[in-house]
Design a protein around this motif. Structure first.
Motif, PDB file in Angstrom:
ATOM      1  N   THR A 123      36.880  40.927  31.812  1.00  0.00           N
ATOM      2  CA  THR A 123      37.870  40.221  32.635  1.00  0.00           C
ATOM      3  C   THR A 123      37.842  40.780  34.054  1.00  0.00           C
ATOM      4  O   THR A 123      37.812  42.001  34.248  1.00  0.00           O
ATOM      5  N   TYR A 124      37.833  39.888  35.032  1.00  0.00           N
ATOM      6  CA  TYR A 124      37.813  40.312  36.436  1.00  0.00           C
ATOM      7  C   TYR A 124      39.213  40.170  37.020  1.00  0.00           C
ATOM      8  O   TYR A 124      39.786  39.084  37.024  1.00  0.00           O
ATOM      9  N   SER A 125      39.776  41.284  37.512  1.00  0.00           N
ATOM     10  CA  SER A 125      41.119  41.290  38.092  1.00  0.00           C
ATOM     11  C   SER A 125      41.025  41.631  39.574  1.00  0.00           C
ATOM     12  O   SER A 125      40.409  42.637  39.942  1.00  0.00           O
ATOM     13  N   ASP A 126      41.664  40.791  40.430  1.00  0.00           N
ATOM     14  CA  ASP A 126      41.556  41.019  41.868  1.00  0.00           C
ATOM     15  C   ASP A 126      42.508  40.095  42.617  1.00  0.00           C
ATOM     16  O   ASP A 126      43.132  39.202  42.031  1.00  0.00           O
ATOM     17  N   SER A 127      42.605  40.325  43.929  1.00  0.00           N
ATOM     18  CA  SER A 127      43.268  39.391  44.839  1.00  0.00           C
ATOM     19  C   SER A 127      42.154  38.798  45.697  1.00  0.00           C
ATOM     20  O   SER A 127      41.734  39.418  46.688  1.00  0.00           O
ATOM     21  N   PRO A 128      41.628  37.623  45.341  1.00  0.00           N
ATOM     22  CA  PRO A 128      40.427  37.090  45.990  1.00  0.00           C
ATOM     23  C   PRO A 128      40.539  36.922  47.508  1.00  0.00           C
ATOM     24  O   PRO A 128      39.529  37.038  48.211  1.00  0.00           O
ATOM     25  N   MET A 155      44.359  30.006  46.683  1.00  0.00           N
ATOM     26  CA  MET A 155      43.812  30.826  45.604  1.00  0.00           C
ATOM     27  C   MET A 155      44.886  31.822  45.193  1.00  0.00           C
ATOM     28  O   MET A 155      45.602  32.370  46.043  1.00  0.00           O
ATOM     29  N   THR A 156      45.048  32.055  43.901  1.00  0.00           N
ATOM     30  CA  THR A 156      46.054  32.993  43.426  1.00  0.00           C
ATOM     31  C   THR A 156      45.821  34.387  44.003  1.00  0.00           C
ATOM     32  O   THR A 156      44.680  34.801  44.227  1.00  0.00           O
ATOM     33  N   SER A 157      46.901  35.109  44.241  1.00  0.00           N
ATOM     34  CA  SER A 157      46.787  36.469  44.780  1.00  0.00           C
ATOM     35  C   SER A 157      46.721  37.515  43.670  1.00  0.00           C
ATOM     36  O   SER A 157      46.550  38.698  43.952  1.00  0.00           O
ATOM     37  N   ASP A 158      46.867  37.070  42.423  1.00  0.00           N
ATOM     38  CA  ASP A 158      46.849  37.997  41.280  1.00  0.00           C
ATOM     39  C   ASP A 158      45.960  37.406  40.190  1.00  0.00           C
ATOM     40  O   ASP A 158      46.435  36.947  39.159  1.00  0.00           O
ATOM     41  N   LEU A 159      44.653  37.435  40.456  1.00  0.00           N
ATOM     42  CA  LEU A 159      43.703  36.802  39.556  1.00  0.00           C
ATOM     43  C   LEU A 159      43.319  37.710  38.400  1.00  0.00           C
ATOM     44  O   LEU A 159      42.964  38.870  38.605  1.00  0.00           O
ATOM     45  N   MET A 188      33.492  41.489  46.329  1.00  0.00           N
ATOM     46  CA  MET A 188      34.380  41.679  45.183  1.00  0.00           C
ATOM     47  C   MET A 188      35.193  42.969  45.312  1.00  0.00           C
ATOM     48  O   MET A 188      34.954  43.786  46.198  1.00  0.00           O
ATOM     49  N   ASN A 189      36.163  43.110  44.396  1.00  0.00           N
ATOM     50  CA  ASN A 189      37.018  44.304  44.344  1.00  0.00           C
ATOM     51  C   ASN A 189      37.767  44.512  45.655  1.00  0.00           C
ATOM     52  O   ASN A 189      37.818  45.612  46.200  1.00  0.00           O
ATOM     53  N   SER A 190      38.338  43.401  46.171  1.00  0.00           N
ATOM     54  CA  SER A 190      39.118  43.419  47.414  1.00  0.00           C
ATOM     55  C   SER A 190      38.352  44.013  48.584  1.00  0.00           C
ATOM     56  O   SER A 190      38.915  44.670  49.460  1.00  0.00           O
ATOM     57  N   GLY A 191      37.026  43.756  48.596  1.00  0.00           N
ATOM     58  CA  GLY A 191      36.203  44.193  49.711  1.00  0.00           C
ATOM     59  C   GLY A 191      35.532  45.531  49.526  1.00  0.00           C
ATOM     60  O   GLY A 191      34.813  45.993  50.428  1.00  0.00           O
ATOM     61  N   PHE A 192      35.690  46.177  48.364  1.00  0.00           N
ATOM     62  CA  PHE A 192      35.163  47.519  48.168  1.00  0.00           C
ATOM     63  C   PHE A 192      33.870  47.574  47.352  1.00  0.00           C
ATOM     64  O   PHE A 192      33.293  48.654  47.195  1.00  0.00           O
ATOM     65  N   ALA A 193      33.419  46.451  46.817  1.00  0.00           N
ATOM     66  CA  ALA A 193      32.162  46.452  46.052  1.00  0.00           C
ATOM     67  C   ALA A 193      30.981  46.658  47.000  1.00  0.00           C
ATOM     68  O   ALA A 193      31.091  46.468  48.212  1.00  0.00           O
TER      69      ALA A 193
END
Length: 202
Positions: A123-128, A155-159, A188-193
């Motif tokens: 499952t991928y969790s993030d704020s896209p 886009m949802t802020s709590d994906l 991905m990862n709120s810009g940290f990937a």
């Protein structure tokens, strides 16, 4: 004893960086769109014929850069995190859906509709919206902002996206009125990937 200690120290220092998680390519940017499945296989019942490399890809032809409508496959920080990211539509300018949230003086809103498909195993969790950044022709860079627009839902802020599922929504970005947006990036990862996808505008 001192010789053995020195040898052991040298061996530790010579260990590959993979032991410390250094196997990933840092700050890699992909502009390569995902190939269509129809172009990957020969028609049923027909054997694939060998082709000269020069005929298949002319030397003078540059690789296609991703644009609006194209999909880029990206990996996240954790094992099993992988997304197909598609910049579906581009809107410039984007119109506010109400009179209370509007661009600041001297600014305008632009927006991109993004579809995320979880092609990973977790499952991928993030704020896209935190994953998106725009750049103009002058090199100025802009992050997303909050705003409801007439084009459709944000886009949802709590994906929380299970493997195999999709998410679709608009991300709004505030830019100066005079700016011409040239590229969009998604990390991905709120810009940290480590991996970043980049799409050309126009």
């Amino acid at each position: 004893m001192r010789i053995r200690t020195a040898a052991l120290t040298a061996a530790i220092l010579c260990l590959p960086l993979t032991a410390c998680g250094g196997s990933k390519d840092d700050d890699s940017i992909s502009t390569k769109p995902k190939a269509e499945s129809s172009s990957q296989a020969a028609p049923t019942g027909e054997a694939a014929e060998p082709a000269d490399a020069a005929e298949t890809v002319p030397p003078s032809e540059k690789p296609k850069a991703a644009r609006i409508g194209d999909t880029i496959t990206l990996s996240g920080q954790d094992d099993g995190e992988k997304l197909d990211v598609t910049m579906e539509k581009w809107l410039d300018p984007a119109k506010s859906a109400d009179e209370f949230t509007t661009p600041a003086a001297g600014k305008r809103w632009v927006a991109v509709q993004i579809q995320l498909t979880n092609t990973g195993t977790t499952t991928y969790s993030d704020s896209p919206s935190n994953c998106v950044q725009a750049a103009d022709t002058d090199g100025q860079r802009f992050d997303s902002t909050f705003g409801d627009i007439t084009a459709g839902p944000q886009m949802t802020s709590d994906l929380k996206l299970p493997a195999g599922d999709k998410a679709l929504g608009w991300v709004v970005i505030e830019v100066p009125k005079a700016s011409k947006v040239a590229t969009l990036q998604f990390t991905m990862n709120s810009g940290f990937a480590d991996q970043t996808g980049q799409w050309k505008i126009g």
